[in-house]
Design a protein around this motif. Structure first.
Motif, short mmCIF file in Angstrom:
data_model
loop_
_atom_site.label_atom_id
_atom_site.label_comp_id
_atom_site.label_asym_id
_atom_site.label_seq_id
_atom_site.Cartn_x
_atom_site.Cartn_y
_atom_site.Cartn_z
N LEU A 1 1.09 -1.38 -0.30
CA LEU A 1 0.29 -0.15 -0.09
C LEU A 1 1.19 1.35 -0.34
CD1 LEU A 1 -3.02 -1.03 2.60
CD2 LEU A 1 -2.84 -1.35 0.55
N PRO A 2 0.66 2.18 -0.75
CA PRO A 2 1.19 3.21 -0.89
C PRO A 2 1.19 4.30 -0.03
CG PRO A 2 -0.86 4.06 -2.21
CD PRO A 2 -0.81 2.52 -1.49
N LEU A 3 1.72 3.97 1.80
CA LEU A 3 1.65 4.21 3.27
C LEU A 3 3.26 4.35 3.39
CD1 LEU A 3 -1.29 3.29 4.60
CD2 LEU A 3 -1.09 4.92 3.97
N MET B 1 -7.26 3.91 -4.26
CA MET B 1 -6.96 2.53 -4.66
C MET B 1 -8.53 1.79 -5.89
SD MET B 1 -4.27 0.95 -2.54
CE MET B 1 -3.90 -1.37 -3.32
N GLY B 2 -9.49 2.69 -5.81
CA GLY B 2 -10.74 2.12 -5.67
C GLY B 2 -11.53 1.19 -4.89
N LYS B 3 -11.12 0.76 -3.73
CA LYS B 3 -11.50 -0.18 -3.33
C LYS B 3 -13.06 0.52 -2.00
CE LYS B 3 -7.54 -2.22 -1.94
NZ LYS B 3 -7.37 -3.07 -3.49
N LYS B 4 -14.08 -0.05 -2.19
CA LYS B 4 -14.85 0.46 -1.21
C LYS B 4 -14.62 -0.24 0.20
CE LYS B 4 -18.79 0.15 -4.24
NZ LYS B 4 -19.91 -0.72 -5.40
N VAL B 5 -14.23 1.10 0.90
CA VAL B 5 -14.06 0.65 1.68
C VAL B 5 -15.49 1.15 3.65
CG1 VAL B 5 -12.67 1.52 4.02
CG2 VAL B 5 -11.53 1.76 1.50
N ILE B 6 -15.81 -0.03 4.44
CA ILE B 6 -16.26 0.30 5.24
C ILE B 6 -15.47 0.76 6.91
CG2 ILE B 6 -18.37 -0.90 6.55
CD1 ILE B 6 -18.32 -2.66 4.27
N ALA B 7 -15.44 1.76 7.12
CA ALA B 7 -15.12 2.01 8.50
C ALA B 7 -16.47 1.42 9.52
CB ALA B 7 -14.66 3.38 9.14
N ARG C 1 -4.95 5.31 6.18
CA ARG C 1 -5.08 4.60 5.58
C ARG C 1 -6.47 4.49 4.32
NH1 ARG C 1 -5.29 -2.03 6.20
NH2 ARG C 1 -7.05 -0.61 8.22
N CYS C 2 -7.02 4.90 5.44
CA CYS C 2 -8.83 4.45 5.07
C CYS C 2 -8.56 5.78 3.14
CB CYS C 2 -9.93 4.85 5.30
SG CYS C 2 -11.59 5.34 4.98
N GLU C 3 -7.73 6.84 2.84
CA GLU C 3 -7.69 7.71 2.32
C GLU C 3 -7.49 6.87 0.73
OE1 GLU C 3 -7.07 11.43 3.84
OE2 GLU C 3 -6.21 11.57 1.73
N VAL C 4 -5.88 6.24 1.70
CA VAL C 4 -4.81 5.49 0.48
C VAL C 4 -6.38 4.18 -0.48
CG1 VAL C 4 -3.47 3.89 0.37
CG2 VAL C 4 -3.31 6.17 1.66
N LEU C 5 -6.53 3.62 0.67
CA LEU C 5 -7.38 2.75 0.32
C LEU C 5 -8.59 2.31 -0.75
CD1 LEU C 5 -8.21 0.34 3.35
CD2 LEU C 5 -6.56 -0.21 1.43
N VAL C 6 -9.13 3.93 -0.16
CA VAL C 6 -10.57 4.23 -0.83
C VAL C 6 -9.66 5.15 -2.71
CG1 VAL C 6 -12.48 6.46 -1.31
CG2 VAL C 6 -12.00 5.56 0.13
#
Lengths: 243, 243
Positions: free
Chosen positions: B132-134, B168-174, B161-166
């Protein structure tokens, strides 16, 4: 290392400092969690002193200045976060500084007293006795210190001690970021502000206020107004911030 | 020992449990502070699942159920607080469970994986890579796990990390009790509820919802509505509680 441009830089540095203090034994494990609670409420205050908190800080100065025997009670979190603020307020007000801990160990008391002394505070120590009607370690205090006080400042209180002190006829000033806590509701006066911001404000007000002004402020003091204003301030920020 | 009749009994027992987990190295020092922040917001929710949180939990189930490759990311606090809830949701949903830590050490990862396995979860482990780009340890994950996921559930996220995952085109449930946090605002869907209450609700909804219902819920999903309702709920409690 926390990057300086991190949007939560100050908050993260403070957390790391507290974690260091926990490793050394100055702050308790539970104290780290309490700090987190405070952080959340400070976030809702916009991490700045509100106008009503500034008025409460004036009132705190007035209570200390009209006291016969004022005492500042210090726990691990307060010492870790605000030893300089405690020293500054003591110099301005001449109040006794006494360490009182929920998780009391002789060596922890000594570490905290040293930390306060290094920051320039004159710490009232000596033999403690079990004098307060509480089942836990907070019952321990000094007969000529907290036990005899008429006004006690308790920053970052997190338990039932406030109630007991008020029940003993003392005036209790709490510094508590949670305006809904039992402490906040039980205290004679609650300063809803972050401790490192609150203490210098109280010290400045102490020096600025005349005896007459202090008597007027104390006579008119209504803690419910301060708490209600703090809650409204937080509610406003919750509703405004994203809309 | 915390007396059973203490008004904050459950909260204090949880704090002690987390402090124990910190002593063992499962929870980080900073994790204790994060927990405290969550406590404060949960206090403002009345420590119960609000109606809008229940809707968000349904939406979380719908996102997981319509996913091609759903992953549940677990950190120290989540494992310490809710290993059973993670195991239950995994059984209901068949999602991969993967450990991802801010303060990553091989032995910490192993301890957390063991804790999850003891609770009945099937943990996806094996070699992690820096994918992951972190800049920090959270960059580490598995190519066939989180890296390939289309939907990721991240309970108790506390960073960027949430921002990075989003991104990357992923759907993130927090799952985040702070409706003002960056995570809450960045996620595809934010469940503003306490993690031990939220996970079983999501599992139950997963089993109850049909494919068609899930598609409808996902199509209509608007996170801003959930966040706004959570903030209003908290603001209402701040204003009501003492008046």
């Amino acid at each position: 290392m926390i990057p300086k441009d991190h949007p939560r830089y100050k908050s993260l540095v403070t957390r790391e400092h507290l974690a260091d203090c926990a490793r050394k034994g100055i702050v308790s494990w539970e104290g780290l969690t309490s700090h987190g609670r405070g952080e959340a409420f400070d976030y809702l205050l916009g991490e700045k002193t509100s106008e009503s908190a500034r008025q409460a800080e004036k009132a705190a100065a007035a209570l200390l200045k009209t006291a016969r025997h004022p005492v500042i009670s210090v726990n691990g979190n307060t010492a870790a976060l605000a030893a300089e603020g405690i020293a500054g307020l003591q110099k301005a007000s001449g109040a006794l500084v006494e360490v009182n801990l929920f998780h009391r160990k002789a060596e922890r008391v000594q570490m905290i007293e040293s930390l306060l002394r290094e920051a320039g505070a004159d710490v009232y120590s000596g033999d403690a006795e079990r004098l307060l009607p509480l089942s836990h370690d907070r019952a321990w205090c000094r007969r000529d210190g907290m036990y005899s006080a008429d006004v006690i400042l308790v920053p970052l209180e997190d338990g039932d001690r406030c109630e007991v002190l008020v029940g003993m006829g003392k005036k209790v000033i709490a510094i508590d970021l949670n305006p809904l806590s039992r402490t906040a509701k039980t205290a004679t006066l609650t300063v809803v502000d972050e401790v490192t911001r609150a203490l210098p404000e109280i010290a400045t007000a102490y020096t600025a206020l005349s005896e007459k002004e202090c008597q007027d402020i104390v006579r008119l003091l209504d803690n419910r107004v301060f708490l209600s204003e703090a809650r409204n301030e937080m509610a406003r920020r919750l509703c405004d911030v994203l809309d």
